[in-house]
Design a protein around this motif. Structure first.
Motif, mmCIF file in Angstrom:
data_model
loop_
_atom_site.group_PDB
_atom_site.id
_atom_site.type_symbol
_atom_site.label_atom_id
_atom_site.label_comp_id
_atom_site.label_asym_id
_atom_site.label_seq_id
_atom_site.Cartn_x
_atom_site.Cartn_y
_atom_site.Cartn_z
ATOM 1 N N LYS A 48 0.844 -1.198 0.000
ATOM 2 C CA LYS A 48 0.000 0.000 0.000
ATOM 3 C C LYS A 48 0.873 1.238 0.000
ATOM 4 C CE LYS A 48 -3.861 -1.998 2.606
ATOM 5 N NZ LYS A 48 -4.686 -1.880 3.820
ATOM 6 N N ILE A 49 0.352 2.310 -0.616
ATOM 7 C CA ILE A 49 1.043 3.600 -0.623
ATOM 8 C C ILE A 49 0.138 4.623 0.052
ATOM 9 C CG2 ILE A 49 2.044 5.416 -2.048
ATOM 10 C CD1 ILE A 49 2.663 3.264 -4.131
ATOM 11 N N PHE A 50 0.719 5.359 1.007
ATOM 12 C CA PHE A 50 0.002 6.379 1.770
ATOM 13 C C PHE A 50 0.651 7.733 1.533
ATOM 14 C CE2 PHE A 50 -0.532 2.396 4.001
ATOM 15 C CZ PHE A 50 -1.870 2.390 4.346
ATOM 16 N N ASP A 51 -0.152 8.804 1.599
ATOM 17 C CA ASP A 51 0.421 10.139 1.524
ATOM 18 C C ASP A 51 0.896 10.556 2.920
ATOM 19 O OD1 ASP A 51 -1.854 11.015 2.938
ATOM 20 O OD2 ASP A 51 -2.756 11.987 1.192
ATOM 21 N N ALA A 52 1.463 11.760 3.012
ATOM 22 C CA ALA A 52 2.028 12.227 4.283
ATOM 23 C C ALA A 52 0.972 12.409 5.364
ATOM 24 C CB ALA A 52 2.804 13.525 4.063
ATOM 25 N N ALA A 53 -0.295 12.556 4.973
ATOM 26 C CA ALA A 53 -1.384 12.698 5.948
ATOM 27 C C ALA A 53 -1.926 11.337 6.392
ATOM 28 C CB ALA A 53 -2.507 13.540 5.361
ATOM 29 N N GLY A 54 -1.379 10.264 5.833
ATOM 30 C CA GLY A 54 -1.815 8.928 6.221
ATOM 31 C C GLY A 54 -2.972 8.373 5.415
ATOM 32 N N ARG A 55 -3.371 9.078 4.347
ATOM 33 C CA ARG A 55 -4.469 8.601 3.500
ATOM 34 C C ARG A 55 -3.952 7.564 2.511
ATOM 35 N NH1 ARG A 55 -5.592 14.438 3.568
ATOM 36 N NH2 ARG A 55 -4.059 14.497 1.890
ATOM 37 N N LEU A 56 -4.733 6.507 2.305
ATOM 38 C CA LEU A 56 -4.373 5.484 1.337
ATOM 39 C C LEU A 56 -4.489 6.071 -0.065
ATOM 40 C CD1 LEU A 56 -3.659 2.525 0.688
ATOM 41 C CD2 LEU A 56 -6.121 2.069 0.649
ATOM 42 N N VAL A 57 -3.401 5.984 -0.816
ATOM 43 C CA VAL A 57 -3.348 6.520 -2.174
ATOM 44 C C VAL A 57 -3.476 5.397 -3.199
ATOM 45 C CG1 VAL A 57 -1.829 7.676 -3.839
ATOM 46 C CG2 VAL A 57 -1.964 8.506 -1.490
ATOM 47 N N LYS A 58 -2.762 4.314 -2.962
ATOM 48 C CA LYS A 58 -2.706 3.228 -3.939
ATOM 49 C C LYS A 58 -2.605 1.900 -3.222
ATOM 50 C CE LYS A 58 -1.827 1.905 -8.304
ATOM 51 N NZ LYS A 58 -2.674 2.190 -9.441
ATOM 52 N N LEU A 59 -3.395 0.951 -3.684
ATOM 53 C CA LEU A 59 -3.329 -0.417 -3.170
ATOM 54 C C LEU A 59 -2.969 -1.319 -4.332
ATOM 55 C CD1 LEU A 59 -3.841 -2.752 -1.161
ATOM 56 C CD2 LEU A 59 -6.252 -2.621 -1.812
ATOM 57 N N PHE A 60 -1.837 -1.987 -4.213
ATOM 58 C CA PHE A 60 -1.477 -2.970 -5.218
ATOM 59 C C PHE A 60 -2.099 -4.287 -4.800
ATOM 60 C CE2 PHE A 60 1.736 0.230 -5.910
ATOM 61 C CZ PHE A 60 1.809 0.267 -7.288
ATOM 62 N N ASN A 61 -2.636 -5.017 -5.757
ATOM 63 C CA ASN A 61 -3.236 -6.303 -5.457
ATOM 64 C C ASN A 61 -2.232 -7.158 -4.705
ATOM 65 O OD1 ASN A 61 -5.605 -5.662 -6.789
ATOM 66 N ND2 ASN A 61 -4.888 -6.493 -8.719
ATOM 67 N N ASN A 75 9.532 -10.009 -6.007
ATOM 68 C CA ASN A 75 8.412 -9.430 -6.734
ATOM 69 C C ASN A 75 8.728 -7.976 -7.048
ATOM 70 O OD1 ASN A 75 6.145 -11.628 -6.135
ATOM 71 N ND2 ASN A 75 7.339 -11.321 -4.286
ATOM 72 N N GLN A 76 8.111 -7.464 -8.103
ATOM 73 C CA GLN A 76 8.353 -6.077 -8.475
ATOM 74 C C GLN A 76 7.087 -5.460 -9.044
ATOM 75 O OE1 GLN A 76 11.999 -5.112 -10.622
ATOM 76 N NE2 GLN A 76 10.728 -4.048 -12.102
ATOM 77 N N VAL A 77 6.819 -4.230 -8.630
ATOM 78 C CA VAL A 77 5.744 -3.442 -9.216
ATOM 79 C C VAL A 77 6.307 -2.061 -9.524
ATOM 80 C CG1 VAL A 77 3.877 -4.668 -8.026
ATOM 81 C CG2 VAL A 77 4.873 -2.641 -6.988
ATOM 82 N N VAL A 78 5.629 -1.351 -10.412
ATOM 83 C CA VAL A 78 6.025 0.015 -10.742
ATOM 84 C C VAL A 78 4.855 0.923 -10.408
ATOM 85 C CG1 VAL A 78 6.676 1.600 -12.593
ATOM 86 C CG2 VAL A 78 7.618 -0.724 -12.544
ATOM 87 N N TRP A 79 5.145 1.975 -9.640
ATOM 88 C CA TRP A 79 4.130 2.974 -9.322
ATOM 89 C C TRP A 79 4.377 4.175 -10.219
ATOM 90 C CZ3 TRP A 79 4.208 7.140 -5.116
ATOM 91 C CH2 TRP A 79 2.965 7.780 -5.061
ATOM 92 N N ASP A 80 3.335 4.590 -10.923
ATOM 93 C CA ASP A 80 3.450 5.702 -11.865
ATOM 94 C C ASP A 80 3.050 7.052 -11.274
ATOM 95 O OD1 ASP A 80 0.721 5.433 -11.650
ATOM 96 O OD2 ASP A 80 0.381 5.035 -13.778
ATOM 97 N N ASP A 83 -3.140 7.602 -8.244
ATOM 98 C CA ASP A 83 -3.902 6.951 -7.184
ATOM 99 C C ASP A 83 -4.682 5.771 -7.758
ATOM 100 O OD1 ASP A 83 -6.132 8.050 -8.451
ATOM 101 O OD2 ASP A 83 -6.491 9.541 -6.896
ATOM 102 N N ASP A 84 -5.557 5.186 -6.953
ATOM 103 C CA ASP A 84 -6.291 3.999 -7.377
ATOM 104 C C ASP A 84 -7.268 4.249 -8.528
ATOM 105 O OD1 ASP A 84 -5.237 1.842 -6.006
ATOM 106 O OD2 ASP A 84 -6.474 2.163 -4.243
ATOM 107 N N VAL A 85 -7.651 5.499 -8.743
ATOM 108 C CA VAL A 85 -8.559 5.782 -9.858
ATOM 109 C C VAL A 85 -7.839 6.389 -11.056
ATOM 110 C CG1 VAL A 85 -10.643 5.937 -8.433
ATOM 111 C CG2 VAL A 85 -9.294 7.990 -8.886
ATOM 112 N N GLY A 86 -6.512 6.448 -11.000
ATOM 113 C CA GLY A 86 -5.724 6.900 -12.133
ATOM 114 C C GLY A 86 -5.356 8.361 -12.168
#
Length: 119
Positions: A48-61, A75-80, A83-86
């Motif tokens: 999971k990726i969170f912003d500095a305020a602690g909000r979830l920004v991105k969830l990788f499956n 394992n490897q993923v790339v974050w562009d 957020d979760d809605v693009g």
């Protein structure tokens, strides 16, 4: 490029769960390569990726040992930077959280690394 691997080894009732997390490049502009490794006793991994305020920004499956052939040792993923809605997220500090553990247990282990997104 500075490359740093954070590794954690935990002893659990079922065995040891060893895992690591690596971010490249950091700071990044556009694409962040997130590599993580897990030990043979890990049955699930969640990234999971969170912003500095602690909000979830991105969830990788996340994968469990019963999905898609299971979790691979590396394992490897790339974050562009979206957020979760693009939507593109603003420049700033983000926290990448890797949680690893047995399926169905809430007391898995985790490691968190800081990433800096430049725009």
């Amino acid at each position: 490029n500075l490359h740093r691997l954070i590794a954690v080894a935990e002893q659990t009732a079922g065995g040891s769960v060893v895992f690591g997390l690596s971010l490249m490049p950091n700071p990044f502009n556009g694409r962040l390569q997130i590599a993580y490794s897990v030990g043979p006793d890990a049955q699930k991994a969640e990234l999971k990726i969170f912003d500095a305020a602690g909000r979830l920004v991105k969830l990788f499956n996340h994968l469990s040992a019963n999905q898609h052939g299971g979790i691979q040792p590396v394992n490897q993923v790339v974050w562009d930077g979206s957020d979760d809605v693009g939507r593109s997220v603003p420049a700033g500090v983000y926290f990448i959280r890797l949680a690893v553990g047995p399926v169905g247990e809430s007391d898995g282990q985790e490691v968190i690394e800081k990433a800096i997104l430049l725009r």
